[in-house]
Design a protein around this motif. Structure first.
Motif, mmCIF file in Angstrom:
data_model
loop_
_atom_site.group_PDB
_atom_site.id
_atom_site.type_symbol
_atom_site.label_atom_id
_atom_site.label_comp_id
_atom_site.label_asym_id
_atom_site.label_seq_id
_atom_site.Cartn_x
_atom_site.Cartn_y
_atom_site.Cartn_z
ATOM 1 N N PRO A 15 0.871 -1.231 -0.046
ATOM 2 C CA PRO A 15 0.112 0.033 -0.068
ATOM 3 C C PRO A 15 0.796 1.407 0.073
ATOM 4 C CG PRO A 15 -0.567 -1.404 1.555
ATOM 5 C CD PRO A 15 0.649 -2.158 1.019
ATOM 6 N N GLU A 16 0.365 2.263 -0.662
ATOM 7 C CA GLU A 16 0.982 3.678 -0.652
ATOM 8 C C GLU A 16 0.785 4.232 0.695
ATOM 9 O OE1 GLU A 16 3.027 4.777 -3.072
ATOM 10 O OE2 GLU A 16 2.532 2.918 -4.265
ATOM 11 N N PRO A 17 1.481 5.050 1.228
ATOM 12 C CA PRO A 17 1.675 5.553 2.508
ATOM 13 C C PRO A 17 0.706 6.438 2.871
ATOM 14 C CG PRO A 17 3.522 6.610 1.534
ATOM 15 C CD PRO A 17 2.992 5.340 0.472
ATOM 16 N N VAL A 18 0.173 7.099 1.661
ATOM 17 C CA VAL A 18 -1.256 8.195 1.841
ATOM 18 C C VAL A 18 -2.436 7.512 0.966
ATOM 19 C CG1 VAL A 18 0.248 10.043 2.489
ATOM 20 C CG2 VAL A 18 -0.047 9.585 0.181
ATOM 21 N N ALA A 19 -3.434 8.111 1.606
ATOM 22 C CA ALA A 19 -4.836 7.679 0.640
ATOM 23 C C ALA A 19 -4.895 8.620 -0.667
ATOM 24 C CB ALA A 19 -5.944 7.843 1.669
ATOM 25 N N PRO A 20 -5.499 8.106 -1.631
ATOM 26 C CA PRO A 20 -5.530 8.787 -2.779
ATOM 27 C C PRO A 20 -6.393 10.194 -2.636
ATOM 28 C CG PRO A 20 -6.842 6.759 -3.082
ATOM 29 C CD PRO A 20 -6.237 6.664 -1.914
ATOM 30 N N TYR A 37 -14.266 1.162 -4.955
ATOM 31 C CA TYR A 37 -12.865 1.252 -3.824
ATOM 32 C C TYR A 37 -13.305 2.537 -3.386
ATOM 33 C CZ TYR A 37 -8.377 2.719 -2.818
ATOM 34 O OH TYR A 37 -7.188 3.284 -2.228
ATOM 35 N N ARG A 38 -12.920 1.842 -1.881
ATOM 36 C CA ARG A 38 -12.863 2.955 -0.653
ATOM 37 C C ARG A 38 -11.637 2.718 0.064
ATOM 38 N NH1 ARG A 38 -17.119 1.085 1.636
ATOM 39 N NH2 ARG A 38 -16.275 0.443 3.520
ATOM 40 N N PRO A 39 -10.780 3.778 0.302
ATOM 41 C CA PRO A 39 -9.552 3.662 1.117
ATOM 42 C C PRO A 39 -10.252 3.513 2.661
ATOM 43 C CG PRO A 39 -9.496 5.781 0.258
ATOM 44 C CD PRO A 39 -10.857 5.070 -0.447
ATOM 45 N N MET A 40 -9.079 2.949 3.288
ATOM 46 C CA MET A 40 -9.267 2.549 4.827
ATOM 47 C C MET A 40 -9.220 4.234 5.547
ATOM 48 S SD MET A 40 -7.178 -0.328 5.801
ATOM 49 C CE MET A 40 -7.653 -0.396 7.685
ATOM 50 N N THR A 70 -3.945 5.011 12.395
ATOM 51 C CA THR A 70 -3.096 3.569 12.016
ATOM 52 C C THR A 70 -3.523 3.338 10.901
ATOM 53 O OG1 THR A 70 -5.059 2.550 12.991
ATOM 54 C CG2 THR A 70 -3.430 3.087 14.571
ATOM 55 N N ALA A 71 -4.086 3.775 9.838
ATOM 56 C CA ALA A 71 -4.579 3.349 8.532
ATOM 57 C C ALA A 71 -3.459 2.876 7.785
ATOM 58 C CB ALA A 71 -5.380 4.587 7.945
#
Length: 179
Positions: free
Chosen positions: A41-46, A66-69, A74-75
């Protein structure tokens, strides 16, 4: 002996096969394998729609699914927020790609799915007894054992025997006949 002869013939056929030539599909697929870092996973959400679509494609999902955490500190960055469904709760008669794990190939899984395998904890199971009732039963049993122990602690139990006989106390037996 016949098995060794047949095995040798098969090995000779495989070595002369077109599959092992440099232009074959087998060698090409070896060159294009992915590494684990490709799925990390990339370190930041899109943030932009393009990043959102790229992250959805990375995890094999539709952009609308698609829905990021949620980022609560702690994501896991852009990892998808998939619902938690234990393997034990999935349909056992479905034709899974990996039936021992009850999942399909390239299916995004919950980030802690290793804890929810079929031989482990089932998050979807409804308990017959609630957690407070379990605690009440446990504490009741332990308290009753403790009370029984404390009650009988000063009441010593022993095997009933006669007092020990010492020679200084005189003879305790005789060899004379009774009359």
């Amino acid at each position: 002996m016949a098995a060794l002869r047949i095995g040798g013939q098969l090995a000779l056929r495989a070595s002369s096969s077109k599959l092992l030539k440099p232009q074959s599909l087998l060698v090409t697929s070896e060159r294009t394998q992915y590494w684990n870092r490709d799925w990390k996973p990339e370190p930041v959400a899109p943030r932009t729609p393009e990043e959102h679509a790229a992250a959805a494609a990375k995890y094999g999902m539709l952009p609308q699914d698609y829905r990021p955490m949620p980022d609560d500190g702690t994501a896991l960055g852009d990892y998808p927020d998939v619902p938690l469904v234990s393997a034990e709760a999935r349909d056992p008669y479905y034709n899974w790609d990996m039936p021992e794990l009850r999942r399909d190939f390239c299916e995004p899984i919950h980030h802690s799915m290793d804890m929810y395998g079929e031989d482990r904890y089932n998050a979807d199971r409804k308990l017959r007894i609630s957690i407070p009732e379990m605690w009440a039963m446990f504490l009741g049993v332990m308290a009753s054992y403790t009370l029984v122990f404390l009650y009988f602690e000063d009441k010593k139990m022993f095997r009933p025997v006669m007092p020990k006989q010492f020679a200084k106390d005189g003879p305790h037996y005789t060899f004379e006949m009774r009359e």
